[in-house]
Write a protein that holds these residues in place. Structure first.
Motif, PDB file in Angstrom:
ATOM      1  N   GLU A 135      81.067 107.401  -0.490  1.00 41.63           N
ATOM      2  CA  GLU A 135      80.740 107.853   0.867  1.00 41.63           C
ATOM      3  C   GLU A 135      81.244 106.858   1.911  1.00 41.63           C
ATOM      4  O   GLU A 135      81.682 107.243   2.995  1.00 41.63           O
ATOM      5  N   ARG A 136      81.163 105.567   1.572  1.00 45.51           N
ATOM      6  CA  ARG A 136      81.623 104.533   2.492  1.00 45.51           C
ATOM      7  C   ARG A 136      83.139 104.646   2.706  1.00 45.51           C
ATOM      8  O   ARG A 136      83.626 104.543   3.834  1.00 45.51           O
ATOM      9  N   ILE A 137      83.855 104.898   1.614  1.00 41.43           N
ATOM     10  CA  ILE A 137      85.304 105.081   1.722  1.00 41.43           C
ATOM     11  C   ILE A 137      85.595 106.241   2.672  1.00 41.43           C
ATOM     12  O   ILE A 137      86.410 106.137   3.580  1.00 41.43           O
ATOM     13  N   MET A 138      84.860 107.338   2.466  1.00 41.03           N
ATOM     14  CA  MET A 138      85.098 108.515   3.296  1.00 41.03           C
ATOM     15  C   MET A 138      84.713 108.252   4.752  1.00 41.03           C
ATOM     16  O   MET A 138      85.389 108.703   5.667  1.00 41.03           O
ATOM     17  N   GLN A 139      83.640 107.494   4.956  1.00 42.81           N
ATOM     18  CA  GLN A 139      83.228 107.171   6.324  1.00 42.81           C
ATOM     19  C   GLN A 139      84.306 106.347   7.027  1.00 42.81           C
ATOM     20  O   GLN A 139      84.644 106.607   8.181  1.00 42.81           O
ATOM     21  N   LEU A 140      84.874 105.368   6.307  1.00 42.31           N
ATOM     22  CA  LEU A 140      85.913 104.534   6.907  1.00 42.31           C
ATOM     23  C   LEU A 140      87.210 105.321   7.132  1.00 42.31           C
ATOM     24  O   LEU A 140      87.995 105.008   8.016  1.00 42.31           O
ATOM     25  N   MET A 141      87.420 106.344   6.306  1.00 43.52           N
ATOM     26  CA  MET A 141      88.605 107.186   6.482  1.00 43.52           C
ATOM     27  C   MET A 141      88.362 108.289   7.515  1.00 43.52           C
ATOM     28  O   MET A 141      89.274 109.061   7.834  1.00 43.52           O
ATOM     29  N   HIS A 142      87.130 108.375   7.998  1.00 43.33           N
ATOM     30  CA  HIS A 142      86.741 109.400   8.982  1.00 43.33           C
ATOM     31  C   HIS A 142      86.981 110.825   8.489  1.00 43.33           C
ATOM     32  O   HIS A 142      87.432 111.687   9.230  1.00 43.33           O
ATOM     33  N   THR A 143      86.722 111.026   7.198  1.00 42.85           N
ATOM     34  CA  THR A 143      86.823 112.381   6.650  1.00 42.85           C
ATOM     35  C   THR A 143      85.581 112.659   5.803  1.00 42.85           C
ATOM     36  O   THR A 143      84.960 111.723   5.296  1.00 42.85           O
ATOM     37  N   PRO A 144      85.216 113.920   5.638  1.00 40.77           N
ATOM     38  CA  PRO A 144      84.012 114.221   4.851  1.00 40.77           C
ATOM     39  C   PRO A 144      84.269 114.069   3.350  1.00 40.77           C
ATOM     40  O   PRO A 144      85.421 114.037   2.915  1.00 40.77           O
ATOM     41  N   PRO A 145      83.206 113.950   2.546  1.00 44.54           N
ATOM     42  CA  PRO A 145      83.381 113.899   1.090  1.00 44.54           C
ATOM     43  C   PRO A 145      83.979 115.209   0.572  1.00 44.54           C
ATOM     44  O   PRO A 145      83.782 116.257   1.188  1.00 44.54           O
ATOM     45  N   SER A 146      84.714 115.140  -0.541  1.00 43.04           N
ATOM     46  CA  SER A 146      85.314 116.361  -1.086  1.00 43.04           C
ATOM     47  C   SER A 146      84.602 116.828  -2.354  1.00 43.04           C
ATOM     48  O   SER A 146      85.010 117.798  -2.982  1.00 43.04           O
ATOM     49  N   HIS A 147      83.542 116.110  -2.740  1.00 46.52           N
ATOM     50  CA  HIS A 147      82.785 116.439  -3.954  1.00 46.52           C
ATOM     51  C   HIS A 147      81.393 115.884  -3.725  1.00 46.52           C
ATOM     52  O   HIS A 147      81.248 114.844  -3.074  1.00 46.52           O
ATOM     53  N   ILE A 148      80.352 116.546  -4.253  1.00 41.14           N
ATOM     54  CA  ILE A 148      78.997 116.112  -3.905  1.00 41.14           C
ATOM     55  C   ILE A 148      78.531 114.893  -4.691  1.00 41.14           C
ATOM     56  O   ILE A 148      77.632 114.188  -4.258  1.00 41.14           O
ATOM     57  N   VAL A 149      79.123 114.636  -5.852  1.00 41.82           N
ATOM     58  CA  VAL A 149      78.734 113.464  -6.646  1.00 41.82           C
ATOM     59  C   VAL A 149      79.834 112.397  -6.598  1.00 41.82           C
ATOM     60  O   VAL A 149      79.556 111.202  -6.639  1.00 41.82           O
ATOM     61  N   LEU A 150      81.070 112.841  -6.529  1.00 41.71           N
ATOM     62  CA  LEU A 150      82.225 111.938  -6.506  1.00 41.71           C
ATOM     63  C   LEU A 150      82.951 112.149  -5.171  1.00 41.71           C
ATOM     64  O   LEU A 150      83.977 112.822  -5.119  1.00 41.71           O
ATOM     65  N   PRO A 151      82.402 111.565  -4.099  1.00 42.60           N
ATOM     66  CA  PRO A 151      82.873 111.932  -2.747  1.00 42.60           C
ATOM     67  C   PRO A 151      84.359 111.660  -2.504  1.00 42.60           C
ATOM     68  O   PRO A 151      85.001 112.371  -1.752  1.00 42.60           O
TER      69      PRO A 151
END
Lengths: 463, 192
Positions: A135-151
């Motif tokens: 989730e942190r990776i996605m937050q820094l990339m400014h994009t939403p998660p693409s999977h609910i367990v493996l964002p």
């Protein structure tokens, strides 16, 4: 007419190598799930039990919600009720404001995604830090998660390296997963220590004790709740289960189904706040009580958000989480999106080959594929059925229902030679893309039979 | 009308058929040699479980296992190799930088290598922030499955409790397993 899913998937699969990599990464998780589930002889019984416990709980919801609230209050937990996403976000904001909170650390929670809470709080001047690595990776990339367990399952290590270079000042071009993970550990450690509000989701709420359970592998939820005075936990009402005996069934199923582990590393049980601390539990409806009344789709409420249906789905694996228009992708997301708003999310119902693999492996036996099939059958009343397909099916039905017409069409070669081209290569039908019809036999079986060309042979003769 | 009332009235209106609670008459898996299996599964989940030999001093063993640990935090009096008692700290954040935490486990679960920790320290942070964690566990306190775990008569005597199975881990970058996401990088269960 291509759906939004089909169009987005076309963009995703344009990079063949990456599609293959994504497919393999997810199937690897699916295979781990298979190995682990086969190590438990009573696996199918557990699934059946889990399914029935959830169905029992939601059809006795008031009883268990009352019991849960009563026990949680007695344990010193503050209980809040939110009818919808807005109310949930307002409650969170009020709690934060009351404590003059500025820095919030949160663990992964699909419910807070559903409520679009993080952007709301950011607008109010609250610093929200996602602490699950993906989730942190996605937050820094400014994009939403693409999977609910493996964002961040769709992201390559080099891309993580680049984004960490920018925000965490890691070494240039170092994309080693261990190096990057430990860089995030160091950075987030400071966020944990300086946070004034911790937030988590809830995996299971236990009515008989008023306790709730949060599962992680990283320990980020536990680190988060270890320092600030205030812990806010958001729970969808369907996360409720009757008792510890039921909890045993779910803790055995969850991690095995999600990531192919016998359990999560940390299975934390919160019952009473520590001295001088506060726990706020927000019980959220946001449409769940409506699903209860929908008998064709009631089983969607059994979901424990393990993500197994995504890992096994041949369409998800080859089209990626971003092809779906609802924030939860894959089979369960198709159904939850339709339950939220058919008009808004109907594009996703096409993202299914009806292979039923999701229904086969769902740990709580949600009839995922059956539900998707039913949605497709019922698109017409919403005026959402594809007019091209409707036209073709209508003509086909007319031809198929009349043996005379059917054989005439075959005899004349019209059905084979012209209708399929019109039907399949019309440029609007996704089935015609990248596929060619096989060569048809010059004479139909029916015609050969009538001419006496078919000889009866003993099927054992050749063996 | 409060939100709770509103939600309840919707539930009432939408509840049709009510389903009974299933019989929990399951015959779960069991292990012939619980200790052997617990040790194996602990390793499989990235941790370790070792038996304290009869004449061996536990402090000696800890020193052997973690020779480089400079700060050792424990509130267990038996752990004389500790360098601090975490219960004497006012602020949990002061535990940052702890090399090794030594804590008490209640029972171990063979099927997943998890140990039930019932908070018995002032700051639960010690379970998560220590670079490495040693969990002391009575070797006779092993249960087969989570069913047995939750059926322990005193299970519910907790304010905060946690099943810990091995070290903190993540596979969020390309599914590559990395040990030490946020919590302990190494976990050893010492069976006494």
């Amino acid at each position: 007419m291509s759906t939004k899913h089909a169009k987005a998937a076309a963009a995703f699969i344009a990079d063949g190598e990456r599609t293959h990599w994504h497919d393999q990464a997810l199937f690897f998780v699916r295979e781990k799930r298979d190995r682990l589930s086969k190590g438990v002889p009573e696996w199918e019984e557990l699934r059946d039990m889990a399914s029935r416990i959830k169905l029992h709980t939601i059809t006795h919801w008031i009883h268990y919600l009352e019991e849960f609230e009563k026990n949680a209050l007695a344990n010193g937990i503050h209980v809040h009720w939110a009818k919808d996403a807005d109310e949930h976000n307002q409650i969170v904001l009020q709690i934060i404001r009351k404590h003059n909170g500025k820095r919030l650390v949160k663990s992964k929670s699909m419910l807070t995604e559903e409520c679009e809470m993080a952007p709301f709080l950011e607008e109010q001047g609250i610093n929200v830090v996602e602490t699950d690595l993906g989730e942190r990776i996605m937050q820094l990339m400014h994009t939403p998660p693409s999977h609910i367990v493996l964002p961040a399952i769709h992201v390559k290590r080099e891309e993580v390296g680049k984004v960490f270079e920018k925000y965490l000042h890691t070494e240039k071009d170092n994309s080693d997963p261990t190096y990057l993970t430990h860089a995030a550990r160091k950075d987030l450690r400071q966020k944990f220590l300086n946070a004034d509000i911790a937030m988590t989701g809830v995996n299971f709420g236990i009515a008989s004790t008023g306790a709730f359970v949060v599962c992680t592998n990283e320990g980020n939820a536990d680190m988060g709740t270890s320092f600030p005075k205030v812990h806010i936990a958001s729970m969808g009402m369907e996360k409720l289960i009757p008792d510890d005996e039921s909890l045993a069934v779910f803790t055995r199923l969850l991690a095995r189904s999600a990531t192919g582990q016998p359990s999560t590393t940390y299975t934390s049980h919160y019952k009473k706040p520590a001295e001088g601390k506060e726990i706020h539990l927000i019980i959220v409806d946001n449409g769940r009580s409506d699903i209860l009344g929908n008998e064709e789709h009631i089983h969607s409420l059994q979901c424990i958000r393990c993500g197994a249906c995504m890992n096994t789905c041949p369409v998800y694996r080859r089209s990626g989480g971003y092809s779906y228009t609802y924030f939860i992708p894959g089979p369960i997301g198709i159904n939850l999106g339709m339950l939220k708003s058919p008009q808004k999310y109907y594009d996703n119902v096409s993202a299914c080959s009806l292979c039923y693999s999701c229904s086969d492996i769902c740990p709580v036996k949600i009839d995922l594929a059956e539900q998707i099939y039913r949605w497709r059958q019922n698109l017409a009343p919403f005026k959402l059925a594809d007019p091209t397909k409707k036209f073709i099916v209508k003509r086909m039905k007319w031809v198929m229902n009349s043996p005379g017409l059917f054989y005439t069409a075959i005899k004349a070669g019209k059905l084979l030679k012209y209708m399929p081209r019109f039907m399949i290569y019309n440029g609007l039908n996704a089935w015609g893309k990248g596929r060619e019809l096989p060569d048809f036999a010059p004479e139909s079986f029916n015609a050969m039979w009538k001419k006496g060309k078919i000889e009866k042979t003993d099927k054992h003769e050749k063996s | 009308m409060t939100s709770k009332d509103l939600i309840f009235s919707k539930i009432k209106g939408h509840t049709h058929h009510q389903y009974g609670k299933p019989q929990m008459n399951l015959m779960p898996m069991s292990f012939n040699d619980k200790m052997k299996s617990f040790i194996e599964i602990s390793q499989a989940v990235g941790g370790a479980a070792i038996v304290l030999e009869k004449d061996k001093d536990i402090n000696e063993l800890i020193k052997e296992l973690y020779p480089e640990a400079k700060t050792i935090a424990s509130n267990i009096p038996l752990i004389t190799c500790r360098t601090m008692n975490p219960d004497e700290l006012e602020d949990a954040a002061a535990l940052n930088g702890t090399d090794l935490g030594v804590v008490q486990g209640i029972f171990g679960v063979v099927e997943n290598g998890a140990v039930w920790i019932r908070q018995s320290v002032k700051h639960k942070a010690i379970y998560f922030i220590s670079e490495a964690l040693v969990i002391l566990l009575d070797k006779t306190h092993l249960v087969n499955t989570m069913h047995e775990a939750y059926a322990q008569p005193d299970f519910n005597d907790y304010d905060f409790g946690c099943f810990i199975a091995g070290p903190s881990k993540t596979a969020d970058i390309e599914q590559a397993l990395v040990i030490g996401a946020h919590g302990a990088k190494k976990v050893t269960v010492i069976l006494t």
